[in-house]
Design an enzyme around this catalytic site. Structure first.
Site, PDB file in Angstrom:
ATOM      1  N   ASP A  31      48.344 106.209  77.495  1.00  0.00           N
ATOM      2  CA  ASP A  31      48.818 104.944  78.046  1.00  0.00           C
ATOM      3  C   ASP A  31      50.317 105.054  78.317  1.00  0.00           C
ATOM      4  O   ASP A  31      51.075 105.609  77.518  1.00  0.00           O
ATOM      5  CB  ASP A  31      48.528 103.798  77.059  1.00  0.00           C
ATOM      6  CG  ASP A  31      48.640 102.443  77.720  1.00  0.00           C
ATOM      7  OD1 ASP A  31      47.601 101.764  77.859  1.00  0.00           O
ATOM      8  OD2 ASP A  31      49.767 102.046  78.104  1.00  0.00           O
ATOM      9  N   ASN A  88      39.334  95.382  76.973  1.00  0.00           N
ATOM     10  CA  ASN A  88      39.734  94.037  77.371  1.00  0.00           C
ATOM     11  C   ASN A  88      38.939  93.652  78.620  1.00  0.00           C
ATOM     12  O   ASN A  88      38.800  94.459  79.540  1.00  0.00           O
ATOM     13  CB  ASN A  88      41.236  94.007  77.674  1.00  0.00           C
ATOM     14  CG  ASN A  88      42.071  94.351  76.446  1.00  0.00           C
ATOM     15  OD1 ASN A  88      41.724  93.963  75.331  1.00  0.00           O
ATOM     16  ND2 ASN A  88      43.148  95.088  76.635  1.00  0.00           N
ATOM     17  N   HIS A 101      38.191 100.470  81.424  1.00  0.00           N
ATOM     18  CA  HIS A 101      38.760 101.511  80.563  1.00  0.00           C
ATOM     19  C   HIS A 101      38.608 101.117  79.112  1.00  0.00           C
ATOM     20  O   HIS A 101      38.530  99.939  78.768  1.00  0.00           O
ATOM     21  CB  HIS A 101      40.231 101.756  80.906  1.00  0.00           C
ATOM     22  CG  HIS A 101      41.071 100.519  80.904  1.00  0.00           C
ATOM     23  ND1 HIS A 101      41.098  99.629  81.968  1.00  0.00           N
ATOM     24  CD2 HIS A 101      41.892  99.997  79.969  1.00  0.00           C
ATOM     25  CE1 HIS A 101      41.909  98.627  81.683  1.00  0.00           C
ATOM     26  NE2 HIS A 101      42.396  98.818  80.467  1.00  0.00           N
TER      27      HIS A 101
HETATM   28  P1  5GP Z   1      44.397  96.453  79.954  1.00  0.00           P
HETATM   29  O1  5GP Z   1      45.269  95.353  79.451  1.00  0.00           O
HETATM   30  O2  5GP Z   1      44.028  96.293  81.410  1.00  0.00           O
HETATM   31  O3  5GP Z   1      43.211  96.695  79.064  1.00  0.00           O
HETATM   32  O4  5GP Z   1      45.262  97.755  79.791  1.00  0.00           O
HETATM   33  C1  5GP Z   1      45.837  98.456  80.838  1.00  0.00           C
HETATM   34  C2  5GP Z   1      46.711  99.532  80.230  1.00  0.00           C
HETATM   35  O5  5GP Z   1      47.057 100.459  81.249  1.00  0.00           O
HETATM   36  C3  5GP Z   1      48.005  99.022  79.628  1.00  0.00           C
HETATM   37  O6  5GP Z   1      48.046  99.367  78.253  1.00  0.00           O
HETATM   38  C4  5GP Z   1      49.097  99.728  80.431  1.00  0.00           C
HETATM   39  O7  5GP Z   1      50.193 100.126  79.645  1.00  0.00           O
HETATM   40  C5  5GP Z   1      48.369 100.915  81.029  1.00  0.00           C
HETATM   41  N1  5GP Z   1      48.852 101.340  82.319  1.00  0.00           N
HETATM   42  C6  5GP Z   1      49.145 100.555  83.396  1.00  0.00           C
HETATM   43  N2  5GP Z   1      49.543 101.291  84.449  1.00  0.00           N
HETATM   44  C7  5GP Z   1      49.494 102.587  84.026  1.00  0.00           C
HETATM   45  C8  5GP Z   1      49.793 103.821  84.675  1.00  0.00           C
HETATM   46  O8  5GP Z   1      50.182 103.883  85.841  1.00  0.00           O
HETATM   47  N3  5GP Z   1      49.637 104.955  83.931  1.00  0.00           N
HETATM   48  C9  5GP Z   1      49.213 104.928  82.641  1.00  0.00           C
HETATM   49  N4  5GP Z   1      49.100 106.079  82.001  1.00  0.00           N
HETATM   50  N5  5GP Z   1      48.915 103.773  82.005  1.00  0.00           N
HETATM   51  C10 5GP Z   1      49.055 102.622  82.691  1.00  0.00           C
END
Ligand code: 5GP
Ligand code: ZN
Length: 110
Positions: A31, A88, A101
């Site tokens: 992340d 989530n 994810h």
């Molecule tokens: P969500 O809240 O949608 O479950 O989590 C999305 C996650 O993706 C977040 O923890 C955020 O930090 C991560 N994230 C967002 N954009 C990127 C990216 O471009 N690269 C990586 N490695 N992680 C990302």
């Protein structure tokens, strides 16, 4: 999928990420804003918006995601201490990237 999706871009190599594991169905990468010493994202190659959009034919993907969680926990040394596997779902559930994810989070104590 006709809108840009950062996780599709990472899966297809159009955006950078340190891929630590890849199977027929998924990739795993750290992340970008880790919430714990170990914070990996387990991301299916197929663009599925959220759990709400899962179909019965996605079963093999889901099985691979959970098994990758177990394997990565072992490889990153947090298997015995324990960890969280978090999904989530939609905005109210904290989802901000609308490509399914699984978060693997742990390493606070080993
Ligand atoms: P969500 O809240 O949608 O479950 O989590 C999305 C996650 O993706 C977040 O923890 C955020 O930090 C991560 N994230 C967002 N954009 C990127 C990216 O471009 N690269 C990586 N490695 N992680 C990302
Ligand atoms: Zn996508």
């Amino acid at each position: 999928m006709n809108r840009p999706c950062i996780f599709c871009d990472i899966v297809d190599g159009r955006a950078p990420a340190e891929i630590v594991h890849r199977t027929e169905h998924l990739v795993v990468f750290p992340d970008i804003r880790p919430q714990a010493p170990v914070h990996l994202l387990i991301v299916p190659a197929k663009h599925i918006r959220s759990v709400n959009d899962l179909a019965p034919e996605d079963r093999p993907i889901l099985a691979d995601m959970l098994l990758a969680g177990k394997q990565m926990a072992q490889r990153f040394g947090i298997s015995a201490s324990g960890y969280k596997l978090v999904v989530n779902v939609e905005r109210g559930g904290g989802q901000v990237i609308f490509h399914l994810h699984l978060h693997l989070i742990g390493g606070w104590q080993r």
